[in-house]
Motif scaffolding. Structure first.
Motif, PDB file in Angstrom:
ATOM      1  N   CYS A 599       0.821  -1.211   0.000  1.00 37.96           N
ATOM      2  CA  CYS A 599       0.000   0.000   0.000  1.00 37.96           C
ATOM      3  C   CYS A 599       0.853   1.259   0.000  1.00 37.96           C
ATOM      4  O   CYS A 599       0.462   2.298  -0.548  1.00 37.96           O
ATOM      5  CB  CYS A 599      -0.924   0.007   1.213  1.00 37.96           C
ATOM      6  SG  CYS A 599      -2.352  -1.100   1.056  1.00 37.96           S
ATOM      7  N   CYS A 602       1.320   2.714  -3.322  1.00 34.33           N
ATOM      8  CA  CYS A 602       0.184   3.527  -3.796  1.00 34.33           C
ATOM      9  C   CYS A 602       0.214   4.919  -3.184  1.00 34.33           C
ATOM     10  O   CYS A 602      -0.029   5.930  -3.870  1.00 34.33           O
ATOM     11  CB  CYS A 602      -1.135   2.841  -3.442  1.00 34.33           C
ATOM     12  SG  CYS A 602      -1.351   1.194  -4.139  1.00 34.33           S
ATOM     13  N   CYS A 622      -5.089  -0.100  -4.979  1.00 36.48           N
ATOM     14  CA  CYS A 622      -4.735   1.182  -4.384  1.00 36.48           C
ATOM     15  C   CYS A 622      -5.947   1.860  -3.750  1.00 36.48           C
ATOM     16  O   CYS A 622      -5.840   2.462  -2.670  1.00 36.48           O
ATOM     17  CB  CYS A 622      -4.108   2.095  -5.433  1.00 36.48           C
ATOM     18  SG  CYS A 622      -2.387   1.671  -5.843  1.00 36.48           S
TER      19      CYS A 622
END
Length: 632
Positions: A599, A602, A622
């Motif tokens: 993550c 993202c 994302c």
């Protein structure tokens, strides 16, 4: 005493002098007006660094199997790479150790060298000092620090929060009957910084060599005896006093600091407690710099001589401090390898760092010096909350026995923090407050068209940002000129039981609100054991086309080890060090959570996507990451 005489000879050797020295003034101006741009050196460094390190981020993104970015995405990121910054809070050795683990984990991910800036204050500034000394080699951090020995000899460890230190240090004294205390507490012979300096100087200079004994004597009284009589004129050195530290050991420690500061004093510069504190910090390094005739403590010279910095492959370090001229509050000053000054609207002026300490009046250089930008002095300026430690100790001991009071007051007097100095209001307006870091001459003195408390005096008072409750060096990174996209924050403050609760970040957000920069801090945080991402939504800066940076807030919390040690814990054994470093790694990686690591890819690239002319959809992965971690 022969060893002591050798120390004096070493300090008098011209090749080893680290004091400021006069140089020819350059033809170009030393002070610049910061209108809407960075200085040329900083801009140039960042441009070269982007070329040098952008593949570090691409390599990180390609390592994320779960995120599954494609080649088109990598091209976008390579064309418009995000800019990252790091902000390390104060918190003494707790902050230093956690922060070292934090950036070590960043380094393992390849994100430390990719970052553009690293800002620190107080304990966070000690990391910056260590980075500079270690040529920005993260894996070499702490290798030279002597954590087994007291940071300040004679000062006992105790568990108290920074907030209590700052808010109560003077208040507790003032709220009591001062006149009664003056009757009850016997005044010590050393009550002010100038008095301490002058008397120690007298003792140090009163040496004569005796051929018969090959020792240093003066009227049958060696220097140690002379100094002992200064501090204990009535021969009152008792067992109670000795509990604070063996007299000779403590005295030798501060006597050696005094000798290291003497060259600066001899050059005519005002010295203060912070000069002693700066030398004490440097002394914690195991390296014996005195044996290297080519060594310099100049921050600008050390950084400019770093191979990694020359390659433009490391974050640009920023030391942060607050100004106290005219009782100002939350006015930030910064030291970069290039400049010293402030982005605050009240000033927006910078002086070239190598020439800090020069006499500059109305923007014109009258006398120029180098070497005033001592790395230890700058680090001590940023971590001067320890000044308040000594004040607080005096207050704690105010109800103690007279013997204990005299011992504590002696130690405080060594630092120029005797009660008469700290708690009296001087009628002499020319007397400088030497409990602050004194920067004199003021490079912005009488600068044209800037008439305020920062320019109408020939000196600046600088202190630890923690004194104003601004314990995280975030605002220096949020300024629009630096165009950062993401800022990693490590908060090691001691809000509750020596753990942070987010209140320091909230205070900064309140200050930013006054500047029309708005962030929302989560009202109901379930846990601070994992990162909180703030400002994910693409919000434009007031009056600008750029977006506010995303803030990834990390707080010190319990993981596998109890890491809420006191800010004023001044020794750590190797086991404690290892556990604190491990906690710092866990804080950054969210306990090595691979999903969070994916993550992170993202989150770091979100502003790159936000800047695309056409709104592009993020991947489902994302989008879910933003839901999991973002608060906005």
């Amino acid at each position: 005493m022969q060893r002591f005489f050798i120390v004096i000879l070493v300090l008098l050797t011209p090749g080893l002098a680290t004091a400021p020295f006069q140089v020819q003034c350059p033809s170009s101006p030393l002070v610049r007006e910061a209108k809407h741009e960075l200085c040329l050196e900083e801009s140039s460094y960042l441009k070269k660094k982007e070329i040098k390190t952008k593949n570090k981020l691409i390599d990180f993104l390609k390592s994320l199997d779960e995120a599954r970015f494609n080649s088109k995405f990598y091209k976008r990121v390579s064309k418009d790479p995000p800019r990252l910054g790091i902000a390390i809070s104060g918190g003494g050795y707790r902050s230093m150790l956690l922060g070292t683990g934090f950036i070590t984990q960043m380094n393992d991910y390849g994100l430390f060298e990719y970052s553009d800036y690293i800002a620190g204050l107080s304990g966070g500034s000690w990391i910056l000092m260590d980075l500079v000394v270690q040529n920005f080699n993260v894996n070499s951090l702490l290798t030279e620090w002597d954590l087994d020995e007291d940071l300040l000899l004679g000062i006992p460890e105790f568990d108290i929060s920074e907030e209590e230190i700052v808010t109560n240090a003077k208040k507790e004294y003032i709220d009591n009957d001062i006149s009664k205390k003056k009757r009850e507490v016997r005044k010590t012979q050393i009550s002010s910084f100038p008095e301490f300096y002058d008397q120690v100087e007298l003792a140090v200079n009163s040496f004569e060599e005796s051929p018969e004994e090959c020792s240093l004597v003066k009227r049958n009284m060696n220097p140690l005896t002379r100094l002992k009589r200064i501090f204990f004129p009535n021969n009152t050195f008792t067992e109670t006093d000795a509990k604070i530290g063996t007299f000779k050991t403590v005295l030798d420690f501060y006597k050696n600091l005094h000798l290291k500061i003497k060259p600066k004093k001899m050059e005519g510069f005002q010295i203060s407690f912070t000069d002693y504190w700066g030398k004490a910090i440097i002394q914690r390094l195991r390296k014996n710099f005195d044996e290297d005739p080519n060594h310099t403590f100049s921050f600008s010279k050390l950084v400019q001589s770093s191979a990694k910095f020359k390659e433009c492959s490391v974050p640009l370090p920023i030391f942060v401090a607050n100004c106290k001229n005219g009782l100002l509050s939350n006015v930030i000053f910064e030291f970069t390898p290039f400049e010293f000054g402030s982005w605050e609207n009240i000033l927006r002026l910078f002086v070239r760092l190598p020439y800090l300490g020069s006499k500059i009046v109305s923007g014109e250089a009258l006398k120029c010096v180098n070497n005033f930008d001592d790395l230890g002095f700058i680090t001590a300026t940023s971590s001067s909350i320890f000044n308040n430690v000594l004040i607080f100790i005096w207050n704690l001991a105010s109800q103690s026995s007279r013997d204990a009071m005299k011992a504590l007051n002696m130690v405080m007097g060594i630092f120029g923090l005797g009660k008469e100095e700290m708690f009296s209001i001087s009628k002499d307006s020319s007397r400088l407050e030497t409990d602050y870091a004194v920067y004199q001459p003021n490079p912005f003195y009488l600068y044209p068209k800037v008439d305020n408390v920062l320019t109408n005096k020939d000196h600046l008072y600088l202190v630890d940002g923690g004194e104003d409750g601004e314990n995280i060096p975030l605002r220096t990174l949020i300024i629009p000129e630096r165009e950062l996209d993401v800022i990693f924050v490590l908060d090691s403050s001691s809000d509750i039981d020596n753990y942070p609760n987010g209140s320091k970040l909230k205070k900064i957000f309140e200050k930013l609100d006054e500047e029309n920069i708005h962030y929302q801090f989560p009202k109901n945080i379930k846990s601070l054991t994992r990162p909180v991402v703030i400002g994910c939504n693409a919000t434009k800066r007031p009056g600008r086309d750029s977006f506010l940076p995303i803030i990834i807030y990390h707080a010190n919390a319990y993981h596998q080890y109890v890491s809420n040690t006191s800010t004023f814990k001044i020794t750590y054994n190797q086991s404690e060090v290892n556990n604190m470093l491990l906690t710092g790694r866990e804080v950054f990686s969210s306990d090595y959570d691979l999903h969070y690591k994916n993550c992170l890819g993202c989150i770091l690239t979100k502003r790159t996507m936000d800047r695309l002319p056409k709104k592009k959809k993020f991947s489902p992965f994302c989008l879910q990451c933003f839901k999991d971690y973002c608060y906005s």
